[in-house]
Design a protein around this motif. Sequence first.
Motif, PDB file in Angstrom:
ATOM      1  N   ASP A  10       0.825  -1.199   0.000  1.00  0.00           N
ATOM      2  CA  ASP A  10       0.000   0.000   0.000  1.00  0.00           C
ATOM      3  C   ASP A  10       0.864   1.256   0.000  1.00  0.00           C
ATOM      4  N   ALA A  11       1.983   1.196   0.740  1.00  0.00           N
ATOM      5  CA  ALA A  11       2.875   2.354   0.807  1.00  0.00           C
ATOM      6  C   ALA A  11       3.710   2.512  -0.457  1.00  0.00           C
ATOM      7  N   CYS A  12       4.125   1.387  -1.049  1.00  0.00           N
ATOM      8  CA  CYS A  12       5.038   1.437  -2.196  1.00  0.00           C
ATOM      9  C   CYS A  12       4.328   1.490  -3.544  1.00  0.00           C
TER      10      CYS A  12
ATOM     11  N   ASP B  13       7.056  -6.100  -9.440  1.00  0.00           N
ATOM     12  CA  ASP B  13       7.404  -4.975  -8.576  1.00  0.00           C
ATOM     13  C   ASP B  13       7.016  -5.251  -7.129  1.00  0.00           C
ATOM     14  N   ALA B  14       5.867  -5.906  -6.934  1.00  0.00           N
ATOM     15  CA  ALA B  14       5.439  -6.235  -5.571  1.00  0.00           C
ATOM     16  C   ALA B  14       6.483  -7.096  -4.877  1.00  0.00           C
TER      17      ALA B  14
ATOM     18  N   TRP C 175      -0.262  -9.611  -3.257  1.00  0.00           N
ATOM     19  CA  TRP C 175      -0.410  -8.811  -4.480  1.00  0.00           C
ATOM     20  C   TRP C 175      -1.850  -8.889  -4.999  1.00  0.00           C
ATOM     21  N   ALA C 176      -2.429 -10.068  -4.970  1.00  0.00           N
ATOM     22  CA  ALA C 176      -3.820 -10.216  -5.421  1.00  0.00           C
ATOM     23  C   ALA C 176      -4.751  -9.373  -4.554  1.00  0.00           C
TER      24      ALA C 176
ATOM     25  N   LEU D  93       9.318   6.676  -9.057  1.00  0.00           N
ATOM     26  CA  LEU D  93       9.709   6.685 -10.475  1.00  0.00           C
ATOM     27  C   LEU D  93      11.075   6.035 -10.669  1.00  0.00           C
ATOM     28  N   ARG D  94      11.990   6.262  -9.733  1.00  0.00           N
ATOM     29  CA  ARG D  94      13.316   5.641  -9.847  1.00  0.00           C
ATOM     30  C   ARG D  94      13.219   4.116  -9.767  1.00  0.00           C
ATOM     31  N   ILE D  95      12.417   3.632  -8.818  1.00  0.00           N
ATOM     32  CA  ILE D  95      12.293   2.178  -8.634  1.00  0.00           C
ATOM     33  C   ILE D  95      11.515   1.547  -9.789  1.00  0.00           C
ATOM     34  N   THR D  96      10.425   2.194 -10.180  1.00  0.00           N
ATOM     35  CA  THR D  96       9.573   1.639 -11.236  1.00  0.00           C
ATOM     36  C   THR D  96      10.237   1.756 -12.598  1.00  0.00           C
TER      37      THR D  96
END
Length: 539
Positions: free
Chosen positions: A406-408, A415-416, A436-437, A509-512
Amino acid sequence: MPHALVQDAQPRDWCVRESRKIMHRLKQIGSTNGTVIFGAGFGPSGIPHIGTLCEVIRTSFVCRAFEELTGRPTRLVVVADDMDAMRAIPGGFPETDMLAAHLGIPLFRVPDPFGRAASLSDGMIDRLRNALDAMDVEYELVRSSAAYLAGEYDRTIREFLADLPGLNELIGRSVSPVRRASYSVFMPISANTGQVLEHTRVLDVDPAAGTITYEIPEDVVIQRPGMEYGAEPHEVYPHDPIGEPITVSALGGACKLQWKADWSLRLLSRDTAYEMHGEDLTGSANVVRSVFHRLDRVPPVLFSYGLFVDERGRKISKSIGNGFSLADVRRLLTPESLRLLLYRQPHRLRRFGPAMTPAINDAVHHETRRAADPHRGGGARLRLRRVNAPTQVTGPRFGTLARILDACAPVDAADASTFVRRYFHDVDPVLVAKVWAFHETRRARARTCEPGDSALLYRLADALDAEPSDPAKALATVLDGVPDHRAAYRKFYLALLGRPHGPRLVTWLRITGARRAAGLLRATLPAIAIAASVESGHS
């Protein structure tokens, strides 16, 4: 010894109480050895839901407790009533015209509207099997149609024929006066249409030959689901003779019994010792007991459990498809967490929906903590053993992982997993997939952006493509000259995450990945353009 320790020495176990009731019944009928039959019923007319699953799983708990207590083997027989007629089209089903043409036909002869199985009932049975197999339940599934057609019920059917007037009167008291006028325990299968004839009057019975003589009466009004007004018999059965005597066999699947009689039939035929039912069927269960007493037989132990309701308090139903589907159960819940939920307080009515997922999954963690207490953990240890759950659970809790996502705000399962492993290096990938589901079910989908936001989002997508290694610079470029940065960020979050807030955007944005984020923005823009064109068309 302190009172708490005395209680803990013999933790309360409803499965043992039920087992003792079964032992008392077996003593009454003089059964001292051999396999004991436990039963469960399933109507394969719609998508199976948690109610069906809970009946089978809870009965399996009693099976194991009974075996421990007595040493006698058990069999759990799940009977799918695929001889039942399709009375209505379940909500959300495809091929409604095809299904409408098969109303009144036994379910095992109705084509599967999803195109996955040989029949509608086979498709629903496959769904139930998949769910039960995932829960590690030992059971035997029997199709009612196979039992009828093979003559497995014929001996008991002859008993019914020998006392048909009395049984018709006994069971008929449980239906409305209007229904009683055309009520018969036996429902012939029409030789003309293959339909189950639910509205008949028996004129004569020959128990020795195993036949009944019936008519579709002319002088009744038929009320059926979905009909605003009552109908004449010739409207409901246009291809069958009305008011004419017809003699047919009641054996070998030529007739099907009305469902309360059918419930009694399958329990009698297998000498079933124990079965559960929802509390909404308490009246029908009393009718079944009355049938047994009339036939001078000891009824099985029938256990009434509390119903599951959805988050709005409505009973979970196959026909409307509300609440947790079995697909939801498999996607969101661990097997041991569901078994623990079903073991606890079975008489209690329960709300059950996706929003409760973290609490249900984490209950096993709480139980293992209680079980670790050597003095007061006996009840928890018993519950964990009953549901075949580990006495120690390692790793993070479901709720903790859900808060991380929820935070990320990950955009996909990969990604999860990446976000979770930043906090926990050794975590079960199956648990991550369920978290994730759950995260996906909570993401806002309906609210995106306003049509006037497209220019700003195009600019951000272009800037991210131009500065893929420096998303902070891309953001600064886009926000230069924008008077309300807070409103702009809200639009970015709605387009990228489907909600008006989220983690720090530059870090996200950096992580994704900047180019990946640009792709997400461009995927959102066509929907905004469509909304704009619709809005301008209305104006």
